[in-house]
Design a protein around this motif. Structure first.
Motif, PDB file in Angstrom:
ATOM      1  N   ASP A   1       0.975  -1.185   0.076  1.00  0.00           N
ATOM      2  CA  ASP A   1       0.045   0.070   0.008  1.00  0.00           C
ATOM      3  C   ASP A   1       0.854   1.425  -0.070  1.00  0.00           C
ATOM      4  O   ASP A   1       0.493   2.095  -0.618  1.00  0.00           O
ATOM      5  CB  ASP A   1      -0.882  -0.076   0.985  1.00  0.00           C
ATOM      6  CG  ASP A   1      -2.066  -1.118   1.048  1.00  0.00           C
ATOM      7  OD1 ASP A   1      -2.340  -1.599  -0.207  1.00  0.00           O
ATOM      8  OD2 ASP A   1      -2.645  -1.476   2.085  1.00  0.00           O
TER       9      ASP A   1
ATOM     10  N   CYS B   1       2.255   1.591  -3.551  1.00  0.00           N
ATOM     11  CA  CYS B   1       1.328   2.234  -4.307  1.00  0.00           C
ATOM     12  C   CYS B   1       0.778   3.620  -4.237  1.00  0.00           C
ATOM     13  O   CYS B   1       0.882   4.330  -5.356  1.00  0.00           O
ATOM     14  CB  CYS B   1      -0.015   1.460  -4.096  1.00  0.00           C
ATOM     15  SG  CYS B   1       0.023  -0.272  -5.098  1.00  0.00           S
ATOM     16  N   GLN B   2       0.708   4.113  -2.794  1.00  0.00           N
ATOM     17  CA  GLN B   2       0.564   5.771  -2.631  1.00  0.00           C
ATOM     18  C   GLN B   2       1.786   6.208  -3.265  1.00  0.00           C
ATOM     19  O   GLN B   2       1.812   7.499  -3.859  1.00  0.00           O
ATOM     20  CB  GLN B   2       0.620   5.624  -1.242  1.00  0.00           C
ATOM     21  CG  GLN B   2      -0.640   5.228  -0.547  1.00  0.00           C
ATOM     22  CD  GLN B   2      -0.779   5.214   0.996  1.00  0.00           C
ATOM     23  OE1 GLN B   2       0.241   5.578   1.715  1.00  0.00           O
ATOM     24  NE2 GLN B   2      -1.753   5.135   1.498  1.00  0.00           N
ATOM     25  N   SER B   3       3.016   6.018  -2.950  1.00  0.00           N
ATOM     26  CA  SER B   3       4.227   6.526  -3.491  1.00  0.00           C
ATOM     27  C   SER B   3       4.287   6.541  -4.970  1.00  0.00           C
ATOM     28  O   SER B   3       4.742   7.833  -5.553  1.00  0.00           O
ATOM     29  CB  SER B   3       5.658   5.938  -2.984  1.00  0.00           C
ATOM     30  OG  SER B   3       6.648   6.506  -3.284  1.00  0.00           O
ATOM     31  N   LEU B   4       3.882   5.773  -5.894  1.00  0.00           N
ATOM     32  CA  LEU B   4       3.854   5.516  -7.354  1.00  0.00           C
ATOM     33  C   LEU B   4       2.739   6.541  -7.712  1.00  0.00           C
ATOM     34  O   LEU B   4       2.854   7.279  -8.667  1.00  0.00           O
ATOM     35  CB  LEU B   4       3.460   4.170  -7.701  1.00  0.00           C
ATOM     36  CG  LEU B   4       4.767   3.254  -7.366  1.00  0.00           C
ATOM     37  CD1 LEU B   4       4.408   1.871  -8.044  1.00  0.00           C
ATOM     38  CD2 LEU B   4       6.029   3.740  -8.284  1.00  0.00           C
ATOM     39  N   MET B   5       1.414   6.422  -7.034  1.00  0.00           N
ATOM     40  CA  MET B   5       0.514   7.379  -7.454  1.00  0.00           C
ATOM     41  C   MET B   5       0.699   8.740  -7.342  1.00  0.00           C
ATOM     42  O   MET B   5       0.340   9.480  -8.187  1.00  0.00           O
ATOM     43  CB  MET B   5      -0.897   7.120  -6.652  1.00  0.00           C
ATOM     44  CG  MET B   5      -1.463   5.613  -7.030  1.00  0.00           C
ATOM     45  SD  MET B   5      -1.627   5.494  -8.593  1.00  0.00           S
ATOM     46  CE  MET B   5      -3.368   6.427  -8.705  1.00  0.00           C
ATOM     47  N   ALA B   6       1.594   9.168  -6.497  1.00  0.00           N
ATOM     48  CA  ALA B   6       2.101  10.757  -6.144  1.00  0.00           C
ATOM     49  C   ALA B   6       3.190  10.807  -7.125  1.00  0.00           C
ATOM     50  O   ALA B   6       3.679  11.803  -6.911  1.00  0.00           O
ATOM     51  CB  ALA B   6       2.635  10.722  -4.645  1.00  0.00           C
ATOM     52  N   GLU B   7       3.618  10.095  -7.995  1.00  0.00           N
ATOM     53  CA  GLU B   7       4.568   9.961  -8.985  1.00  0.00           C
ATOM     54  C   GLU B   7       6.078  10.350  -8.267  1.00  0.00           C
ATOM     55  O   GLU B   7       6.997  10.836  -8.690  1.00  0.00           O
ATOM     56  CB  GLU B   7       4.462  11.200  -9.878  1.00  0.00           C
ATOM     57  CG  GLU B   7       3.079  10.815 -10.687  1.00  0.00           C
ATOM     58  CD  GLU B   7       2.986  11.914 -12.051  1.00  0.00           C
ATOM     59  OE1 GLU B   7       3.949  12.609 -12.449  1.00  0.00           O
ATOM     60  OE2 GLU B   7       2.000  11.914 -12.489  1.00  0.00           O
ATOM     61  N   GLN B   8       6.289   9.732  -7.026  1.00  0.00           N
ATOM     62  CA  GLN B   8       7.367   9.710  -6.122  1.00  0.00           C
ATOM     63  C   GLN B   8       8.176   8.272  -6.721  1.00  0.00           C
ATOM     64  O   GLN B   8       7.738   7.473  -6.239  1.00  0.00           O
ATOM     65  CB  GLN B   8       7.173   9.482  -4.744  1.00  0.00           C
ATOM     66  CG  GLN B   8       6.504  10.980  -4.442  1.00  0.00           C
ATOM     67  CD  GLN B   8       6.289  10.920  -2.904  1.00  0.00           C
ATOM     68  OE1 GLN B   8       5.965   9.842  -2.408  1.00  0.00           O
ATOM     69  NE2 GLN B   8       5.552  12.020  -2.517  1.00  0.00           N
TER      70      GLN B   8
END
Length: 75
Positions: free
Chosen positions: A30, A33-40
């Motif tokens: 999770d 996924c949050q990091s990827l969605m924030a384009e980090q």
């Protein structure tokens, strides 16, 4: 293979880190996924936010200089 003291096991050769040679626990899915969605998208930045155990390359191979040679960066 996966110890309770880390979310990620990754390889280190001397002072060179190889974060793409790693095993990741599903418990951080999770957060990833949050990091990827924030384009980090920096692997090293993400790894620095979770418990990571760095394993010496010589524990993986008796020829770590050859195995972990960056083929995109000729000698």
């Amino acid at each position: 293979m996966f110890p309770s003291n880390g979310n990620i096991k990754a390889v280190k050769q001397g002072e060179v880190f190889h974060p793409l040679v790693s095993i990741w626990s599903s418990s951080i899915k999770d957060r990833l996924c949050q990091s990827l969605m924030a384009e980090q998208l920096s692997v090293m930045k993400f790894i620095s936010t979770v418990r990571t155990e760095w394993i010496p390359a010589n524990q993986i191979s008796d020829k770590p200089a050859t195995v972990f040679q960056n083929i995109n960066k000729p000698l």
